[in-house]
Design an enzyme around this catalytic site. Structure first.
Site, PDB file in Angstrom:
ATOM      1  N   ASN A  34       0.802  -1.235   0.000  1.00  8.16           N
ATOM      2  CA  ASN A  34       0.000   0.000   0.000  1.00  8.16           C
ATOM      3  C   ASN A  34       0.830   1.279   0.000  1.00  8.16           C
ATOM      4  O   ASN A  34       0.279   2.368  -0.136  1.00  8.16           O
ATOM      5  CB  ASN A  34      -0.994   0.008   1.177  1.00  8.16           C
ATOM      6  CG  ASN A  34      -1.914  -1.197   1.137  1.00  8.16           C
ATOM      7  OD1 ASN A  34      -2.564  -1.418   0.124  1.00  8.16           O
ATOM      8  ND2 ASN A  34      -1.954  -1.981   2.190  1.00  8.16           N
ATOM      9  N   ARG A  92      -3.221   8.141  -0.185  1.00  2.87           N
ATOM     10  CA  ARG A  92      -3.822   7.173   0.731  1.00  2.87           C
ATOM     11  C   ARG A  92      -3.938   7.767   2.136  1.00  2.87           C
ATOM     12  O   ARG A  92      -2.919   8.176   2.715  1.00  2.87           O
ATOM     13  CB  ARG A  92      -2.903   5.956   0.775  1.00  2.87           C
ATOM     14  CG  ARG A  92      -3.201   4.982   1.883  1.00  2.87           C
ATOM     15  CD  ARG A  92      -1.994   4.057   2.142  1.00  2.87           C
ATOM     16  NE  ARG A  92      -2.340   3.085   3.159  1.00  2.87           N
ATOM     17  CZ  ARG A  92      -1.454   2.431   3.880  1.00  2.87           C
ATOM     18  NH1 ARG A  92      -0.160   2.613   3.707  1.00  2.87           N
ATOM     19  NH2 ARG A  92      -1.853   1.565   4.797  1.00  2.87           N
ATOM     20  N   TYR A 120      -0.989   9.579   6.734  1.00  2.00           N
ATOM     21  CA  TYR A 120       0.308   9.360   6.083  1.00  2.00           C
ATOM     22  C   TYR A 120       0.858  10.574   5.334  1.00  2.00           C
ATOM     23  O   TYR A 120       1.969  10.516   4.802  1.00  2.00           O
ATOM     24  CB  TYR A 120       0.205   8.162   5.132  1.00  2.00           C
ATOM     25  CG  TYR A 120      -0.143   6.874   5.854  1.00  2.00           C
ATOM     26  CD1 TYR A 120       0.714   6.366   6.831  1.00  2.00           C
ATOM     27  CD2 TYR A 120      -1.317   6.188   5.591  1.00  2.00           C
ATOM     28  CE1 TYR A 120       0.401   5.198   7.511  1.00  2.00           C
ATOM     29  CE2 TYR A 120      -1.640   5.014   6.257  1.00  2.00           C
ATOM     30  CZ  TYR A 120      -0.781   4.527   7.223  1.00  2.00           C
ATOM     31  OH  TYR A 120      -1.087   3.371   7.897  1.00  2.00           O
ATOM     32  N   ASN A 122      10.185   0.010   5.287  1.00  2.00           N
ATOM     33  CA  ASN A 122       8.825   0.181   5.796  1.00  2.00           C
ATOM     34  C   ASN A 122       8.005  -1.024   5.335  1.00  2.00           C
ATOM     35  O   ASN A 122       7.584  -1.081   4.175  1.00  2.00           O
ATOM     36  CB  ASN A 122       8.194   1.482   5.306  1.00  2.00           C
ATOM     37  CG  ASN A 122       6.829   1.718   5.940  1.00  2.00           C
ATOM     38  OD1 ASN A 122       6.250   0.805   6.532  1.00  2.00           O
ATOM     39  ND2 ASN A 122       6.325   2.931   5.825  1.00  2.00           N
ATOM     40  N   ALA A 169       1.799  -3.195   6.815  1.00  2.00           N
ATOM     41  CA  ALA A 169       1.096  -4.053   7.777  1.00  2.00           C
ATOM     42  C   ALA A 169       1.809  -5.376   8.029  1.00  2.00           C
ATOM     43  O   ALA A 169       1.566  -6.026   9.061  1.00  2.00           O
ATOM     44  CB  ALA A 169      -0.332  -4.307   7.292  1.00  2.00           C
ATOM     45  N   ASP A 216      12.259 -13.742   9.259  1.00  2.00           N
ATOM     46  CA  ASP A 216      13.308 -14.707   8.923  1.00  2.00           C
ATOM     47  C   ASP A 216      14.163 -14.210   7.757  1.00  2.00           C
ATOM     48  O   ASP A 216      15.373 -14.437   7.729  1.00  2.00           O
ATOM     49  CB  ASP A 216      12.687 -16.060   8.563  1.00  2.00           C
ATOM     50  CG  ASP A 216      12.183 -16.814   9.788  1.00  2.00           C
ATOM     51  OD1 ASP A 216      12.486 -16.388  10.919  1.00  2.00           O
ATOM     52  OD2 ASP A 216      11.475 -17.827   9.601  1.00  2.00           O
ATOM     53  N   GLU A 240      13.756  -0.547  10.716  1.00  2.00           N
ATOM     54  CA  GLU A 240      12.305  -0.568  10.528  1.00  2.00           C
ATOM     55  C   GLU A 240      11.790   0.867  10.594  1.00  2.00           C
ATOM     56  O   GLU A 240      12.109   1.606  11.530  1.00  2.00           O
ATOM     57  CB  GLU A 240      11.659  -1.426  11.624  1.00  2.00           C
ATOM     58  CG  GLU A 240      10.164  -1.552  11.467  1.00  2.00           C
ATOM     59  CD  GLU A 240       9.520  -2.334  12.602  1.00  2.00           C
ATOM     60  OE1 GLU A 240      10.044  -3.397  12.995  1.00  2.00           O
ATOM     61  OE2 GLU A 240       8.480  -1.860  13.101  1.00  2.00           O
ATOM     62  N   ARG A 254      -1.648   4.183  17.696  1.00  2.00           N
ATOM     63  CA  ARG A 254      -2.773   3.818  16.835  1.00  2.00           C
ATOM     64  C   ARG A 254      -3.465   2.554  17.360  1.00  2.00           C
ATOM     65  O   ARG A 254      -3.376   2.241  18.536  1.00  2.00           O
ATOM     66  CB  ARG A 254      -2.265   3.670  15.391  1.00  2.00           C
ATOM     67  CG  ARG A 254      -1.662   4.988  14.854  1.00  2.00           C
ATOM     68  CD  ARG A 254      -1.205   4.855  13.414  1.00  2.00           C
ATOM     69  NE  ARG A 254      -2.326   4.557  12.534  1.00  2.00           N
ATOM     70  CZ  ARG A 254      -2.196   4.072  11.296  1.00  2.00           C
ATOM     71  NH1 ARG A 254      -0.990   3.843  10.804  1.00  2.00           N
ATOM     72  NH2 ARG A 254      -3.258   3.825  10.548  1.00  2.00           N
TER      73      ARG A 254
END
Ligand code: DQA
Length: 144
Positions: free
Chosen positions: A12, A19, A24, A73, A76, A86, A97, A106
């Protein structure tokens, strides 16, 4: 020694800019990558986005020995993908991350990250700037 960093984006995030802009922001993924490139000096920036978990895994595998680190990033997938966890471990790459939103402020399901434990660190909550902060942190980590 010149370095290569991969900016990797999951599901996404191709829709960034249009979006859920209240969450965002209005900056597109192309804008974010262009901004990092313009600040990256002699660091080569590779970029890849996929909505498909297996493609992200393949890209992490391809990064082994070809890139020095990853700003990632995972969208989800952050919250439940043991396969990506892994793949990060297998890549033996330093991965930061990265999230535009503050996932801890959130919905409950976003509070959990199954990836952070195999990453060198996490940046979240600073909108498009999260990517720049993550890139700077990765550079600092590589400089050791
Ligand atoms: C996100 C946060 C995730 O929870 C969400 O699923 C995304 C974007 C962020 O950048 O804030 O797709 O990774």
């Amino acid at each position: 020694m010149s370095r290569t960093v991969l900016i990797l984006n999951g599901p996404n995030l191709n829709l960034l800019g249009t979006r859920e802009t209240e969450v965002y922001g209005t900056t597109t993924l192309d804008d974010i990558v262009a901004s990092i490139r313009s600040h990256a000096g002699d660091v080569t920036i590779e970029e890849y986005q996929s909505n498909v978990e297996g493609e992200l895994i393949n890209r992490l595998h391809a990064g082994r020995g070809t890139v020095d680190g990853v700003v990632f990033n995972p969208g989800a997938f952050t919250h439940y993908s043991y396969a990506l966890r892994d793949a990060i471990s297998a890549s033996e790459l330093p991965v930061v991350e990265t999230h535009l939103s503050n996932v801890h402020a959130r919905e409950e399901f976003r509070h959990r990250t199954v990836l952070a434990g195999v990453c060198v660190g996490v940046v979240a909550g600073f909108g498009a700037m999260s990517y720049q902060l993550a890139f700077d942190a990765l550079m600092n980590h590589l400089d050791g």
